[in-house]
Design an enzyme around this catalytic site. Structure first.
Site, short mmCIF file in Angstrom:
data_model
loop_
_atom_site.label_atom_id
_atom_site.label_comp_id
_atom_site.label_asym_id
_atom_site.label_seq_id
_atom_site.Cartn_x
_atom_site.Cartn_y
_atom_site.Cartn_z
N TYR A 1 0.80 -1.23 0.00
CA TYR A 1 0.00 0.00 0.00
C TYR A 1 0.83 1.28 0.00
O TYR A 1 0.38 2.33 -0.44
CB TYR A 1 -0.92 -0.02 1.22
CG TYR A 1 -1.83 1.18 1.37
CD1 TYR A 1 -2.85 1.43 0.45
CD2 TYR A 1 -1.67 2.05 2.45
CE1 TYR A 1 -3.69 2.52 0.61
CE2 TYR A 1 -2.52 3.13 2.62
CZ TYR A 1 -3.52 3.36 1.70
OH TYR A 1 -4.36 4.45 1.85
N TYR A 2 2.06 1.20 0.50
CA TYR A 2 2.86 2.41 0.66
C TYR A 2 3.14 3.05 -0.70
O TYR A 2 3.73 2.43 -1.59
CB TYR A 2 4.18 2.11 1.36
CG TYR A 2 4.06 1.64 2.79
CD1 TYR A 2 2.91 1.86 3.54
CD2 TYR A 2 5.11 0.97 3.41
CE1 TYR A 2 2.80 1.44 4.85
CE2 TYR A 2 5.01 0.55 4.73
CZ TYR A 2 3.85 0.78 5.44
OH TYR A 2 3.76 0.35 6.74
N SER A 3 2.74 4.30 -0.83
CA SER A 3 3.00 5.09 -2.04
C SER A 3 2.58 4.34 -3.31
O SER A 3 3.30 4.31 -4.31
CB SER A 3 4.47 5.51 -2.13
OG SER A 3 4.81 6.34 -1.04
N GLY B 1 2.46 1.27 -4.11
CA GLY B 1 3.36 0.22 -4.57
C GLY B 1 4.76 0.67 -4.89
O GLY B 1 5.66 -0.17 -5.07
N LYS C 1 3.50 -6.30 3.36
CA LYS C 1 2.16 -6.48 3.94
C LYS C 1 1.09 -6.49 2.87
O LYS C 1 1.30 -6.00 1.76
CB LYS C 1 1.87 -5.36 4.96
CG LYS C 1 2.95 -5.10 5.97
CD LYS C 1 2.52 -4.00 6.94
CE LYS C 1 3.71 -3.44 7.69
NZ LYS C 1 4.55 -2.58 6.83
#
Length: 326
Positions: A60-62, A64, A88
């Site tokens: 989810y961060y940025s 992908g 995650k």
């Protein structure tokens, strides 16, 4: 750097994990304060040079791009077998049906996408980012077990949830002979100690490796009460975590400053040393956007707080509402 065992996995990890939410294209995803690839790579390289072998990111961060940046840097700077890589699954990257959550379809799609972005055949630790209230835990655990058996993940872990949920997941895995969660990535710092009530004792009893996120409370424990940062002003998640208890937390932050001033070290070292010394903690997850952040993190491992200092740091704490589970 002396390593520690990660729960019952047998894995040797550095007692500091580099949290990679900081690294990602700022225009992608919900975190406009992130560092792009050129700015991120020196931090990943420095972490390796300092002896950190444990890296944590999320799909989810940025949008992908954190996984892409971290994957390319680690490929260039390290041997794959020398590092422990975690990511995650849960939050959706698109609004399409089945794009998020912990269904079998979502997990199988997400692990393959993460491996492509990371440029690796497997991750060492695959974690559920949150509890999925819409999917039976049996469905999630069987899918994760199959991911492990397929060789795409070496072990699995969980993140912030209620202790009863985690106990249910462990019991369910044992009952069916599925891979059980080996780690818990939870919200623990001097401003939020609610995990001490149930989750930390449960993890100690079950041999679970504890990987606290936000050990410095999004930087609030490292500076004066009235100071701020660009990230703090735009970090809506952080505001939701801490703004409701600002007055109660002021005295805790002042206590950190007192202990740090007496010792002649940074507040970050004091606050991080408290988390690292907490019973059952394996490796706090530390973000770094400035070179001194990594230096402070490693230096904190050599800070042995006395019983009197710990009492000073903990004295002002009052019970908080549980936050960070969604």
């Amino acid at each position: 750097m002396i390593t520690k065992k990660l729960g019952r996995t047998g894995l040797d990890v550095s007692p500091i994990c580099l949290g990679c939410m900081t690294y990602g294209i700022p225009e992608r995803g919900p975190h406009p304060w992130t560092l792009g690839e050129a700015e991120s790579r020196p931090f990943i390289r420095k972490a390796l040079d300092l002896g950190i072998n444990f890296f944590d990111t999320a799909n989810y961060y940025s949008d992908g791009t954190s996984e892409e940046i971290v994957g390319r840097a680690l490929t260039d700077f390290a041997r794959r077998d020398d590092i422990v890589l975690a990511t995650k699954v849960y939050y959706p990257l698109t609004e399409a049906p089945n794009a998020g959550g912990l269904s079998r379809k979502a997990i199988f799609s997400a692990i393959d996408a993460s491996l492509r972005r990371l440029g690796t055949d497997y991750v060492d630790l695959y974690q559920i980012h949150r509890w999925d209230y819409d999917t039976p835990i049996e469905v999630t655990l069987e899918a994760l077990h199959d991911v492990v058996k397929a060789g795409k993940a070496r072990c699995i872990g969980a993140s912030s949830m209620y202790a009863w949920q985690f106990a249910k997941a462990l019991f369910t895995a044992d009952r069916h002979g599925w891979t059980r969660f080996a780690t818990m990535q939870n919200h623990l710092n001097l401003l939020h100690r609610e995990e001490e009530r149930e989750m930390l004792p449960l993890c100690a009893d079950q041999g679970i490796g504890v990987l606290p996120w936000s050990p410095l409370a999004r930087g609030r424990l490292t500076r004066d009460w009235d100071a701020s940062s660009g990230r703090q002003e735009t970090d809506t998640v952080g505001q939701g975590l801490y703004d409701a208890t600002m007055e109660a937390d002021r005295r805790v932050i002042e206590a950190v400053a007192t202990v740090a001033g007496t010792r002649g070290i940074s507040r970050a070292q004091v606050a991080l040393a408290w988390v690292a010394q907490a019973p059952g903690v394996t490796a706090p997850i530390v973000g770094a956007s400035k070179p001194q952040h990594l230096d402070d993190a490693v230096a904190a491992l050599s800070v042995n707080l006395t019983a009197e200092e710990i009492a000073t740091l903990e004295a002002a704490y009052v019970p908080h509402a549980i936050v960070g589970f969604r």
